[in-house]
Design an enzyme around this catalytic site. Structure first.
Site, PDB file in Angstrom:
ATOM      1  N   ASP A   1       0.815  -1.220   0.000  1.00  0.00           N
ATOM      2  CA  ASP A   1       0.000   0.000   0.000  1.00  0.00           C
ATOM      3  C   ASP A   1       0.850   1.272   0.000  1.00  0.00           C
ATOM      4  O   ASP A   1       2.083   1.222   0.157  1.00  0.00           O
ATOM      5  CB  ASP A   1      -0.978   0.003   1.198  1.00  0.00           C
ATOM      6  CG  ASP A   1      -0.332  -0.485   2.494  1.00  0.00           C
ATOM      7  OD1 ASP A   1       0.910  -0.483   2.584  1.00  0.00           O
ATOM      8  OD2 ASP A   1      -1.069  -0.864   3.410  1.00  0.00           O
TER       9      ASP A   1
ATOM     10  N   HIS B   1      -7.125  -5.628  10.313  1.00  0.00           N
ATOM     11  CA  HIS B   1      -6.908  -5.230   8.917  1.00  0.00           C
ATOM     12  C   HIS B   1      -5.605  -5.818   8.358  1.00  0.00           C
ATOM     13  O   HIS B   1      -4.662  -6.102   9.098  1.00  0.00           O
ATOM     14  CB  HIS B   1      -6.999  -3.711   8.718  1.00  0.00           C
ATOM     15  CG  HIS B   1      -5.843  -2.906   9.192  1.00  0.00           C
ATOM     16  ND1 HIS B   1      -5.990  -1.645   9.724  1.00  0.00           N
ATOM     17  CD2 HIS B   1      -4.492  -3.131   9.202  1.00  0.00           C
ATOM     18  CE1 HIS B   1      -4.806  -1.149  10.016  1.00  0.00           C
ATOM     19  NE2 HIS B   1      -3.881  -2.029   9.717  1.00  0.00           N
TER      20      HIS B   1
ATOM     21  N   GLU C   1      -9.701  -2.471   5.585  1.00  0.00           N
ATOM     22  CA  GLU C   1     -10.319  -2.350   6.908  1.00  0.00           C
ATOM     23  C   GLU C   1     -11.510  -3.318   7.008  1.00  0.00           C
ATOM     24  O   GLU C   1     -11.946  -3.874   6.000  1.00  0.00           O
ATOM     25  CB  GLU C   1     -10.788  -0.901   7.117  1.00  0.00           C
ATOM     26  CG  GLU C   1      -9.655   0.132   7.129  1.00  0.00           C
ATOM     27  CD  GLU C   1      -8.723   0.019   8.342  1.00  0.00           C
ATOM     28  OE1 GLU C   1      -9.003  -0.761   9.272  1.00  0.00           O
ATOM     29  OE2 GLU C   1      -7.683   0.702   8.340  1.00  0.00           O
TER      30      GLU C   1
ATOM     31  N   ASN D   1      -7.386  -4.131  14.571  1.00  0.00           N
ATOM     32  CA  ASN D   1      -8.779  -4.460  14.217  1.00  0.00           C
ATOM     33  C   ASN D   1      -8.845  -5.583  13.167  1.00  0.00           C
ATOM     34  O   ASN D   1      -9.887  -5.820  12.581  1.00  0.00           O
ATOM     35  CB  ASN D   1      -9.505  -3.208  13.694  1.00  0.00           C
ATOM     36  CG  ASN D   1      -8.875  -2.669  12.420  1.00  0.00           C
ATOM     37  OD1 ASN D   1      -7.863  -3.187  11.948  1.00  0.00           O
ATOM     38  ND2 ASN D   1      -9.459  -1.633  11.862  1.00  0.00           N
TER      39      ASN D   1
HETATM   40  C1  F6R Z   1       1.517  -1.884   6.163  1.00  0.00           C
HETATM   41  C2  F6R Z   1       0.111  -2.221   6.275  1.00  0.00           C
HETATM   42  C3  F6R Z   1      -0.624  -2.353   7.566  1.00  0.00           C
HETATM   43  C4  F6R Z   1       0.245  -2.767   8.753  1.00  0.00           C
HETATM   44  C5  F6R Z   1      -0.590  -2.890  10.023  1.00  0.00           C
HETATM   45  C6  F6R Z   1       0.262  -3.189  11.231  1.00  0.00           C
HETATM   46  O1  F6R Z   1       1.936  -1.857   4.807  1.00  0.00           O
HETATM   47  O2  F6R Z   1      -0.464  -2.381   5.269  1.00  0.00           O
HETATM   48  O3  F6R Z   1      -1.671  -3.273   7.407  1.00  0.00           O
HETATM   49  O4  F6R Z   1       0.856  -3.984   8.465  1.00  0.00           O
HETATM   50  O5  F6R Z   1      -1.297  -1.698  10.255  1.00  0.00           O
HETATM   51  O6  F6R Z   1       1.087  -2.080  11.466  1.00  0.00           O
HETATM   52  P1  F6R Z   1       2.283  -2.148  12.532  1.00  0.00           P
HETATM   53  O7  F6R Z   1       3.233  -3.162  12.017  1.00  0.00           O
HETATM   54  O8  F6R Z   1       2.865  -0.766  12.527  1.00  0.00           O
HETATM   55  O9  F6R Z   1       1.666  -2.560  13.825  1.00  0.00           O
END
Ligand code: F6R
Length: 243
Positions: A68, A138, A143, A136
């Site tokens: 992303d 995701h 989401e 959550n």
């Molecule tokens: C990152 C992404 C997100 C993260 C997720 C966890 O490219 O797409 O889904 O993997 O939000 O984030 P952290 O690792 O910062 O807890």
């Protein structure tokens, strides 16, 4: 789903690298890595950099696709995911800059950027897709309630996510309002998936992903339908799993 529980973040990152190394070695170091940003994979990337610098691995024939990117930030902005990937990985290994790809978040035509990235992913099936896990549930910026058949799409960031991320920007106003993300179908198309999670705040999401119902309410639960998923978590993130 195979679940590996590690003592702590460091052990999780070491095991994650062992797994990635095995995928790369099996493909004779010519494969397509699906990569993620966020704090969770930073330890894995450190191990990739260290082993490359030690001369044990070359990325010269490797390619990558990222999950992303924010919409509207130039790739030189220090909060863009492109900057993050260069800073934490690409600039420290011998990957050719033509061979790493992120969705384009800074073009005039977002719909075209989505279609282009979906077309790219159709040509570049990930040998392994690395995922962090949102608290959550995701995955990528998908989401809760994102359709399981979604491909690359634009996401309007929730107020909550923007406020969470505001600490990285000068003010809340500067936090992008939208992002572009691989869809769930693009993630499920990977030949294998490696999910990493660390810390108490991920425990509920890990339990829902591994033991809960498969539902669009918990995007990561879709991974129960994938035939080759490895989940590597630390003890805190695993604390709610049935032993
Ligand atoms: C990152 C992404 C997100 C993260 C997720 C966890 O490219 O797409 O889904 O993997 O939000 O984030 P952290 O690792 O910062 O807890």
């Amino acid at each position: 789903m195979k679940v590996i529980i590690c003592k702590d973040y460091q052990e999780m990152s070491a095991k994650a690298y062992e797994y990635i190394y095995s995928v790369m070695a099996e493909k004779n170091f010519e494969c397509i890595l699906g990569l993620a940003t966020g704090s969770t994979p930073i330890g894995l990337y450190k191990n990739m950099v260290a082993d490359c610098k030690a001369g044990n691995v070359s990325y010269s024939r490797m390619k990558s696709v990222n999950l992303d990117e924010y919409i509207g930030l130039p790739i030189t902005h220090d909060q863009s995911y492109c900057y993050f990937m260069r800073d934490n990985l690409f600039d420290h290994i011998d990957i050719d800059s033509k061979n790493y790809h992120l969705p384009q978040g800074n073009t005039a035509d977002n719909e075209k950027a989505c279609a282009d990235y979906t077309a790219l992913l159709a040509r570049m099936q990930q040998d392994v897709q690395v995922l962090g896990l949102g608290s959550n549930g995701h995955i990528g910026f998908n989401e809760p309630f994102t359709p399981f058949d979604s491909t690359t799409h634009i996401v309007k960031l929730t107020d909550n996510t923007r406020q969470d991320n505001a600490r990285f920007f000068a003010s809340l106003n500067e936090v992008p309002t939208h992002s572009i993300t691989m869809g769930i179908a693009n993630i499920m198309n990977a030949k294998s998936v490696l999910v990493l999670a660390s810390g108490d705040n991920k425990a509920k999401a890990v339990k829902a992903m591994v033991e809960g119902a498969v539902t669009e309410e918990v995007p990561a639960s879709v991974l129960q339908n994938h035939k080759n998923v490895v989940v590597i978590v630390d003890e805190k993130a695993a604390s709610l799993l049935r032993k």
